[in-house]
Structures are given as C-alpha cells and as structure tokens.
Design a protein around this motif. Structure first.
Motif, PDB file in Angstrom:
ATOM      1  N   VAL A 252       0.837  -1.246   0.093  1.00 51.39           N
ATOM      2  CA  VAL A 252      -0.155  -0.078   0.114  1.00 51.39           C
ATOM      3  C   VAL A 252       0.968   1.246  -0.009  1.00 51.39           C
ATOM      4  O   VAL A 252       0.665   2.126  -0.872  1.00 51.39           O
ATOM      5  CB  VAL A 252      -0.775  -0.093   0.860  1.00 51.39           C
ATOM      6  N   ARG A 253       1.866   1.294   0.779  1.00 48.05           N
ATOM      7  CA  ARG A 253       2.776   2.199   0.434  1.00 48.05           C
ATOM      8  C   ARG A 253       3.476   2.530  -0.697  1.00 48.05           C
ATOM      9  O   ARG A 253       3.990   3.861  -0.793  1.00 48.05           O
ATOM     10  CB  ARG A 253       3.493   2.222   1.844  1.00 48.05           C
ATOM     11  N   LEU A 254       3.898   1.614  -1.285  1.00 48.83           N
ATOM     12  CA  LEU A 254       4.582   1.108  -2.120  1.00 48.83           C
ATOM     13  C   LEU A 254       3.654   2.128  -2.873  1.00 48.83           C
ATOM     14  O   LEU A 254       4.470   3.196  -4.219  1.00 48.83           O
ATOM     15  CB  LEU A 254       5.701  -0.083  -2.952  1.00 48.83           C
ATOM     16  N   VAL A 255       2.525   1.312  -3.466  1.00 48.91           N
ATOM     17  CA  VAL A 255       1.470   2.255  -4.512  1.00 48.91           C
ATOM     18  C   VAL A 255       1.427   3.669  -4.425  1.00 48.91           C
ATOM     19  O   VAL A 255       1.398   4.538  -5.333  1.00 48.91           O
ATOM     20  CB  VAL A 255       0.051   1.205  -4.492  1.00 48.91           C
ATOM     21  N   ALA A 256       1.409   4.231  -2.895  1.00 45.11           N
ATOM     22  CA  ALA A 256       1.146   5.775  -2.312  1.00 45.11           C
ATOM     23  C   ALA A 256       2.400   6.261  -2.969  1.00 45.11           C
ATOM     24  O   ALA A 256       2.109   7.654  -3.434  1.00 45.11           O
ATOM     25  CB  ALA A 256       0.893   5.779  -1.200  1.00 45.11           C
ATOM     26  N   LYS A 257       3.333   5.505  -3.469  1.00 42.13           N
ATOM     27  CA  LYS A 257       4.600   6.570  -3.394  1.00 42.13           C
ATOM     28  C   LYS A 257       4.198   6.533  -5.268  1.00 42.13           C
ATOM     29  O   LYS A 257       4.672   7.836  -5.255  1.00 42.13           O
ATOM     30  CB  LYS A 257       6.045   5.853  -2.681  1.00 42.13           C
ATOM     31  N   TYR A 258       4.714   5.510  -5.798  1.00 42.78           N
ATOM     32  CA  TYR A 258       4.483   5.266  -7.404  1.00 42.78           C
ATOM     33  C   TYR A 258       3.356   5.068  -7.554  1.00 42.78           C
ATOM     34  O   TYR A 258       3.804   6.185  -8.955  1.00 42.78           O
ATOM     35  CB  TYR A 258       5.122   4.407  -7.411  1.00 42.78           C
ATOM     36  N   LEU A 259       2.413   5.600  -7.672  1.00 39.79           N
ATOM     37  CA  LEU A 259       1.035   5.448  -7.927  1.00 39.79           C
ATOM     38  C   LEU A 259       0.151   5.998  -7.567  1.00 39.79           C
ATOM     39  O   LEU A 259      -1.131   5.485  -6.918  1.00 39.79           O
ATOM     40  CB  LEU A 259      -0.071   3.789  -8.810  1.00 39.79           C
ATOM     41  N   PRO A 260       0.026   7.346  -6.664  1.00 39.60           N
ATOM     42  CA  PRO A 260      -0.456   7.781  -5.714  1.00 39.60           C
ATOM     43  C   PRO A 260      -1.848   7.898  -6.302  1.00 39.60           C
ATOM     44  O   PRO A 260      -2.878   8.392  -5.219  1.00 39.60           O
ATOM     45  CB  PRO A 260       0.111   9.071  -5.714  1.00 39.60           C
ATOM     46  N   GLU A 261      -2.627   7.976  -7.479  1.00 37.79           N
ATOM     47  CA  GLU A 261      -3.857   7.654  -7.801  1.00 37.79           C
ATOM     48  C   GLU A 261      -4.437   6.813  -7.926  1.00 37.79           C
ATOM     49  O   GLU A 261      -6.202   6.953  -8.639  1.00 37.79           O
ATOM     50  CB  GLU A 261      -3.689   8.532  -9.968  1.00 37.79           C
ATOM     51  N   GLU A 262      -3.724   5.771  -7.757  1.00 43.90           N
ATOM     52  CA  GLU A 262      -4.152   4.454  -7.136  1.00 43.90           C
ATOM     53  C   GLU A 262      -5.478   4.319  -6.381  1.00 43.90           C
ATOM     54  O   GLU A 262      -5.205   5.198  -4.647  1.00 43.90           O
ATOM     55  CB  GLU A 262      -3.663   3.250  -7.007  1.00 43.90           C
ATOM     56  N   ASP A 263      -6.810   3.961  -5.755  1.00 40.32           N
ATOM     57  CA  ASP A 263      -7.720   4.812  -4.514  1.00 40.32           C
ATOM     58  C   ASP A 263      -6.542   3.810  -3.413  1.00 40.32           C
ATOM     59  O   ASP A 263      -6.606   2.501  -3.531  1.00 40.32           O
ATOM     60  CB  ASP A 263      -9.006   3.147  -5.432  1.00 40.32           C
ATOM     61  N   GLY A 264      -6.668   4.165  -3.069  1.00 41.58           N
ATOM     62  CA  GLY A 264      -5.884   3.892  -1.430  1.00 41.58           C
ATOM     63  C   GLY A 264      -7.152   2.244  -1.021  1.00 41.58           C
ATOM     64  O   GLY A 264      -6.178   1.250  -0.395  1.00 41.58           O
ATOM     65  N   GLU A 265      -8.489   2.589  -0.333  1.00 41.15           N
ATOM     66  CA  GLU A 265      -9.306   1.922   0.435  1.00 41.15           C
ATOM     67  C   GLU A 265      -8.871  -0.583  -0.921  1.00 41.15           C
ATOM     68  O   GLU A 265      -8.600  -1.002  -0.265  1.00 41.15           O
ATOM     69  CB  GLU A 265     -10.469   1.500   0.011  1.00 41.15           C
ATOM     70  N   ASP A 266      -8.716   0.047  -2.268  1.00 43.87           N
ATOM     71  CA  ASP A 266      -8.807  -0.936  -3.243  1.00 43.87           C
ATOM     72  C   ASP A 266      -7.739  -1.412  -3.029  1.00 43.87           C
ATOM     73  O   ASP A 266      -7.596  -2.703  -3.028  1.00 43.87           O
ATOM     74  CB  ASP A 266      -9.068  -0.777  -4.708  1.00 43.87           C
TER      75      ASP A 266
END
Length: 322
Positions: A252-266
């Motif tokens: 989740v943290r990696l996605v927030a860093k590299y793909l911040p547009e993704e829905d966090g809950e998903d």
C-alpha cells in the motif's frame, strides 16, 4: 499480455544485437542504464522500489514507460534496456529466436481467474459471449485450455475481443458478456462497486499453479558484464516482495509513493489478497515451474517444442539471495 505479437524490431534486434549499448560506466565506476516497464500498475511498484535501491547505491537508472511488452523485448534484445518485466510469452518468443534475453526473477504469480454468473459451468457458456483481450493474450490461452478440458461435446463460448480487463469487467456488469478472465485488481473494483452478482468460475492460480505469466527479464550481455549491479537489483526486488508478504501495508505504501492516483481502499484489499494467494515471490522461480510455463506456451502454439528452462533463464541471481 500478448502471446505471438513479437514486433519486427524485436526479431531484427535478436539477430543483430551485440553488447549493451544502453549501459555506460561512469568516471566514478557507477553505472548508467535503463529499465523498461509496461503501463505501470500495482504489480510494478516493487520493481520501481528495487530500481530506487540501485539508485541509492550510486547508479543512475532511467525508467522508461512503454505501452507494449513487445517494445521492451525489442529494446532488451538490442541492448537499449538492461532490465524489464511483464508478460513472459514475448520474452520466450524472443529467446526462441536467439535474442540475448534471460528470465531472472518472478514479477507476480498467476492472478487470473474467470468470472461470470453464479453457478456457471463451462458447458453453460456454449455459444455465449465471452470477453477476451485478444486472441493472443495469455488469459485467452488459459481460457481456451480450460474450455478444451472442461467443456463436453465440443461446446465452447463465442469469444468477443473487448480490450482491457477493466473494460471487460464493465461489460460483465452490464450483461454484455456472460464471462471473462480478470486480474485481481479488477475483481476487487467490481466487488466494491456493488453492481454485480458475478462469481468466480475457475481460479487459474489453482488450476495452473506453475504457470508464470509475468516475469522479470534482462539483456544477457548486461547480466554478464555488470553482474554486481544485476544482483543488487534482484536482491532488492526479493527484499521488497518479502516486505510485502510480511506486511501487506508495505505494498500500500509503495503504491502511494509510485502510483498515487490509485484508490487506497482498493489497494489495501488487493494487497491483502495478493499476500494470501502468495502472488509476490520474486525468488519463487525454479527450473520446474519455468519448464511448466514453457510447456504451456508450447501447447498454446506460442513457441515450438524444444526450449528448456536453462535456455530461458539465469536463476543464479535469486539463488544468490537465499
């Protein structure tokens, strides 16, 4: 993920490649090279984190985003890119044509599954609309193998080429198709929408556990000439996968860093399910499951018989991590 769409560029490069023209040694002894990624998604972020680990060691790494895995294969074959990761099948096709490419790690396990109406059987799909990305997609090959072995009396669905799995998921919700093969991220998004009563028909991760649809591969000359840097990357990737398996929130943290547009809950849901299914295991490649993957693509008509796991891989890097 296309099967038999190796571009002319890759074919020509496989025949003419020599050296690693995209890698340069800097005056201080560090290296400058490029890594190609195809339409980055959640499965890509551990690779981007591994690239950052290589950068932290002083090397200069450019990440090049491409629209098709075949473009990465072509660049790898001619030495423009050192490393890439996506569909395994075009890499095997290039290797069959003597391209200097070796598979070095796993990117993500088999996350594909067929979804459709509740209690749907293979025979129920006879003549019914089934959404596919393309005739040459790996999910289509898995679907056709399932139809061949599970449908009776020659029954088979009507395959409709629709496009990306998110579009096919929408078509499933709208009732335009009866079933389709989806990736985990699209399944999670559908479930959260609350707009569908679809159910899993078959889980290819269970029926084809040794199939490795997405892997990490590299230019063979780069591996030979810059082994320490290649090892640095592979070791970092194995560590990132281990961190994800220890705590899905790391993904989740990696996605927030590299793909911040993704829905966090998903993403949190996808991460938890991915860990439960054991999808992230960069060091999980073995000669056995690579050979099973090769054999699958032979049966699907992608490559000719005769290739071995040793022809296609260099597993010494993941062995060195253990």
């Amino acid at each position: 993920m296309h099967l038999k769409r190796l571009t002319a560029l890759a074919v020509m490069s496989a025949l003419a490649a020599c050296g690693v023209r995209g890698a340069e040694t800097n005056p201080d002894g560090t290296l400058s090279f490029s890594v190609a990624v195809t339409e980055p998604d959640i499965t890509t972020v551990p690779i981007l984190a591994a690239v950052d680990a290589v950068r932290q060691a002083g090397h200069q790494v450019e990440v090049v985003e491409l629209a098709e895995p075949e473009l990465a294969i072509g660049g790898l074959a001619e030495g423009a890119y050192a490393i890439s990761a996506e569909a395994t099948s075009p890499a095997l096709s290039a290797i069959e044509q003597q391209a200097p490419i070796k598979i070095i790690a796993d990117a993500i396990g088999n996350q594909w599954a067929i979804y459709g109406k509740a209690k749907l059987t293979c025979d129920d799909l006879d003549g019914r609309p089934f959404g596919i990305y393309s005739r040459g997609a790996v999910a289509t090959a898995m679907t056709q193998e399932w139809v061949r072995t599970q449908c009776t009396g020659g029954r088979k669905p009507e395959y409709l080429t629709i496009g990306g799995s998110d579009i096919r998921a929408q078509a499933l919700v709208a009732g335009e198709i009866d079933a389709t093969a989806l990736e985990l991220a699209d399944v999670v998004a559908l479930e959260r929408s609350g707009e569908s009563t679809f159910a899993q028909v078959v889980d290819f991760g269970r029926t084809l556990p040794d199939l490795r649809p997405q892997t990490v591969y590299a230019n063979a000359d780069f591996l030979a000439e810059h082994r320490e840097v290649a090892q640095l990357f592979v070791s970092a990737l194995v560590r990132e996968h281990a961190k994800i398996n220890a705590d899905p929130r790391h993904l989740v943290r990696l996605v927030a860093k590299y793909l911040p547009e993704e829905d966090g809950e998903d993403v949190a849901d996808i991460a938890a399910r991915s860990v439960k299914a054991g999808l992230f295991d960069a060091a999980g490649l073995t000669e056995r499951n690579v050979q099973a993957t090769i054999d699958f693509f032979v049966s699907a008509g992608v490559i000719e018989p005769g290739m071995t796991a040793k022809d296609a891989t260099d597993l010494s890097f993941i062995r060195a991590v253990a």
